[in-house]
Design a protein around this motif. Structure first.
Motif, PDB file in Angstrom:
ATOM      1  N   GLU A  58      23.126  20.048  43.309  1.00 54.86           N
ATOM      2  CA  GLU A  58      24.185  21.053  43.290  1.00 54.86           C
ATOM      3  C   GLU A  58      25.405  20.571  42.493  1.00 54.86           C
ATOM      4  O   GLU A  58      26.142  21.367  41.920  1.00 54.86           O
ATOM      5  N   LYS A  59      25.612  19.260  42.465  1.00 57.31           N
ATOM      6  CA  LYS A  59      26.779  18.707  41.769  1.00 57.31           C
ATOM      7  C   LYS A  59      26.575  18.575  40.264  1.00 57.31           C
ATOM      8  O   LYS A  59      27.534  18.448  39.510  1.00 57.31           O
ATOM      9  N   VAL A  60      25.309  18.565  39.818  1.00 53.63           N
ATOM     10  CA  VAL A  60      25.010  18.387  38.398  1.00 53.63           C
ATOM     11  C   VAL A  60      24.700  19.734  37.752  1.00 53.63           C
ATOM     12  O   VAL A  60      23.785  20.440  38.175  1.00 53.63           O
ATOM     13  N   ASP A  61      25.470  20.088  36.759  1.00 56.91           N
ATOM     14  CA  ASP A  61      25.240  21.308  35.982  1.00 56.91           C
ATOM     15  C   ASP A  61      24.273  20.965  34.853  1.00 56.91           C
ATOM     16  O   ASP A  61      24.652  20.313  33.876  1.00 56.91           O
ATOM     17  N   ALA A  62      23.016  21.399  35.001  1.00 61.70           N
ATOM     18  CA  ALA A  62      21.971  21.031  34.047  1.00 61.70           C
ATOM     19  C   ALA A  62      22.250  21.526  32.633  1.00 61.70           C
ATOM     20  O   ALA A  62      21.765  20.951  31.656  1.00 61.70           O
ATOM     21  N   GLY A  63      23.047  22.571  32.495  1.00 60.57           N
ATOM     22  CA  GLY A  63      23.317  23.122  31.177  1.00 60.57           C
ATOM     23  C   GLY A  63      24.564  22.572  30.518  1.00 60.57           C
ATOM     24  O   GLY A  63      24.903  22.959  29.394  1.00 60.57           O
ATOM     25  N   LYS A  64      25.258  21.686  31.202  1.00 65.85           N
ATOM     26  CA  LYS A  64      26.537  21.168  30.699  1.00 65.85           C
ATOM     27  C   LYS A  64      26.376  19.821  30.004  1.00 65.85           C
ATOM     28  O   LYS A  64      25.578  18.984  30.421  1.00 65.85           O
ATOM     29  N   PRO A  78      19.317  12.788  39.792  1.00 66.52           N
ATOM     30  CA  PRO A  78      19.065  13.671  38.647  1.00 66.52           C
ATOM     31  C   PRO A  78      19.694  13.081  37.394  1.00 66.52           C
ATOM     32  O   PRO A  78      20.615  12.268  37.471  1.00 66.52           O
ATOM     33  N   GLY A  79      19.207  13.494  36.228  1.00 68.63           N
ATOM     34  CA  GLY A  79      19.782  13.033  34.975  1.00 68.63           C
ATOM     35  C   GLY A  79      20.998  13.855  34.603  1.00 68.63           C
ATOM     36  O   GLY A  79      21.053  15.071  34.853  1.00 68.63           O
ATOM     37  N   ILE A  80      21.993  13.206  34.028  1.00 66.05           N
ATOM     38  CA  ILE A  80      23.230  13.866  33.608  1.00 66.05           C
ATOM     39  C   ILE A  80      23.287  13.820  32.085  1.00 66.05           C
ATOM     40  O   ILE A  80      23.248  12.750  31.491  1.00 66.05           O
ATOM     41  N   LYS A  81      23.371  14.995  31.469  1.00 69.01           N
ATOM     42  CA  LYS A  81      23.343  15.075  30.011  1.00 69.01           C
ATOM     43  C   LYS A  81      24.708  14.720  29.426  1.00 69.01           C
ATOM     44  O   LYS A  81      25.732  15.302  29.799  1.00 69.01           O
ATOM     45  N   ILE A  82      24.701  13.753  28.485  1.00 69.69           N
ATOM     46  CA  ILE A  82      25.949  13.259  27.891  1.00 69.69           C
ATOM     47  C   ILE A  82      26.130  13.819  26.486  1.00 69.69           C
ATOM     48  O   ILE A  82      25.180  13.883  25.698  1.00 69.69           O
ATOM     49  N   ASP A  83      27.356  14.198  26.168  1.00 68.10           N
ATOM     50  CA  ASP A  83      27.705  14.616  24.813  1.00 68.10           C
ATOM     51  C   ASP A  83      27.765  13.364  23.932  1.00 68.10           C
ATOM     52  O   ASP A  83      28.607  12.487  24.158  1.00 68.10           O
ATOM     53  N   PRO A  84      26.866  13.221  22.943  1.00 68.44           N
ATOM     54  CA  PRO A  84      26.863  12.031  22.092  1.00 68.44           C
ATOM     55  C   PRO A  84      28.205  11.739  21.439  1.00 68.44           C
ATOM     56  O   PRO A  84      28.545  10.582  21.179  1.00 68.44           O
ATOM     57  N   LYS A  85      28.995  12.794  21.184  1.00 70.88           N
ATOM     58  CA  LYS A  85      30.292  12.603  20.533  1.00 70.88           C
ATOM     59  C   LYS A  85      31.290  11.874  21.411  1.00 70.88           C
ATOM     60  O   LYS A  85      32.295  11.369  20.932  1.00 70.88           O
ATOM     61  N   SER A  86      31.008  11.832  22.730  1.00 71.38           N
ATOM     62  CA  SER A  86      31.949  11.210  23.667  1.00 71.38           C
ATOM     63  C   SER A  86      31.713   9.712  23.854  1.00 71.38           C
ATOM     64  O   SER A  86      32.495   9.040  24.532  1.00 71.38           O
ATOM     65  N   ILE A  87      30.655   9.185  23.257  1.00 77.51           N
ATOM     66  CA  ILE A  87      30.286   7.789  23.501  1.00 77.51           C
ATOM     67  C   ILE A  87      31.403   6.828  23.131  1.00 77.51           C
ATOM     68  O   ILE A  87      31.676   5.859  23.851  1.00 77.51           O
ATOM     69  N   ASP A  88      32.074   7.062  22.024  1.00 79.16           N
ATOM     70  CA  ASP A  88      33.114   6.126  21.569  1.00 79.16           C
ATOM     71  C   ASP A  88      34.525   6.555  21.976  1.00 79.16           C
ATOM     72  O   ASP A  88      35.507   6.002  21.492  1.00 79.16           O
TER      73      ASP A  88
END
Length: 231
Positions: free
Chosen positions: A13-19, A220-230
């Motif tokens: 419930e805490k993880v938004d799969a589309g975000k 669950p897996g949390i999808k990361i925005d690649p642009k945020s890595i640095d």
């Protein structure tokens, strides 16, 4: 299909799969949704835009995590007698040769990493059927076959890990523990991703980093925005 536990429902419930989450948000969230009684591993899964079936698109390498792996790595050094003292001084848990080869032939694999010398590989080749499936076979590309076994031991103990893209184009690795300070966790993830980027094959076309997911053991897996890595 088994029913979700109460904690699993809370986590989902805490993880938004589309975000797409920033790295900082993902690290904080994975801590929030981890309910294991043990200190869970912090895992990263990266889907790459490569075809692992082609030799010139195989992504494999090593990285030394700046804040270590968070676990005690049991190291076996198979070496000649003249290198034993240095290997022990560097922190190797087990050092020797023939006696450990015999133990492995008997089924002993209670270790995490095996380091050896090039001259010893002839003796170790026969252990491939035992070590290969467990990911324990020494390899020059991962730095576990070297003339300087002491240095290799020190690097592994400090947090050096090796990784390889699987047949589906995914690289999976543990990069620490959920108990890590958020900054330390972010630094480890960042170092791992940036190492992957440096290893991009010249023949890889299109998007290289297709997706990045952060998770912990059983979360669950949390999808990361690649642009945020640095960031």
């Amino acid at each position: 299909m088994s029913k979700l536990t109460k904690n699993q429902k809370i986590a989902q419930e805490k993880v938004d799969a589309g975000k797409f989450y920033t790295l900082a948000e993902a690290v904080d969230l994975v801590k929030e949704i981890t309910f294991t009684k043990f200190d869970a591993s912090l895992d990263v899964d990266v889907r790459l835009g490569v075809d692992p079936r082609k030799a010139n698109q195989m992504v494999r390498g090593v990285v030394t995590l700046p804040n270590g792996t968070g676990k005690q790595v049991r190291v076996l050094v198979l070496c000649n007698s003249d290198a034993e003292a240095a290997a022990k001084a560097a922190g190797a848990d087990y050092v020797g040769l023939d006696e450990y080869i015999d133990k492995i032939k008997g089924g002993w694999t209670d270790i995490d990493v095996i380091i050896t010398q090039p001259a010893i590989m002839g003796k170790i080749g026969a252990l491939g059927r035992i070590l290969g499936p467990r990911g324990l076979m020494p390899n020059p590309k991962s730095g576990t076959v070297t003339v300087d076994v002491a240095k290799a031991v020190e690097e592994v103990k400090k947090g050096k890990i090796d990784f390889k893209v699987d047949k589906n184009g995914i690289v999976h690795s543990s990069v620490g523990k959920v108990s890590f300070d958020p900054q330390a966790a972010r630094e480890n993830v960042r170092e791992f991703i940036n190492t992957l980027i440096k290893l991009k094959p010249a023949t890889a076309k299109g998007t290289y980093i297709k997706s990045i997911y952060l998770s912990s053991t059983m979360s669950p897996g949390i999808k990361i925005d690649p642009k945020s890595i640095d960031e």
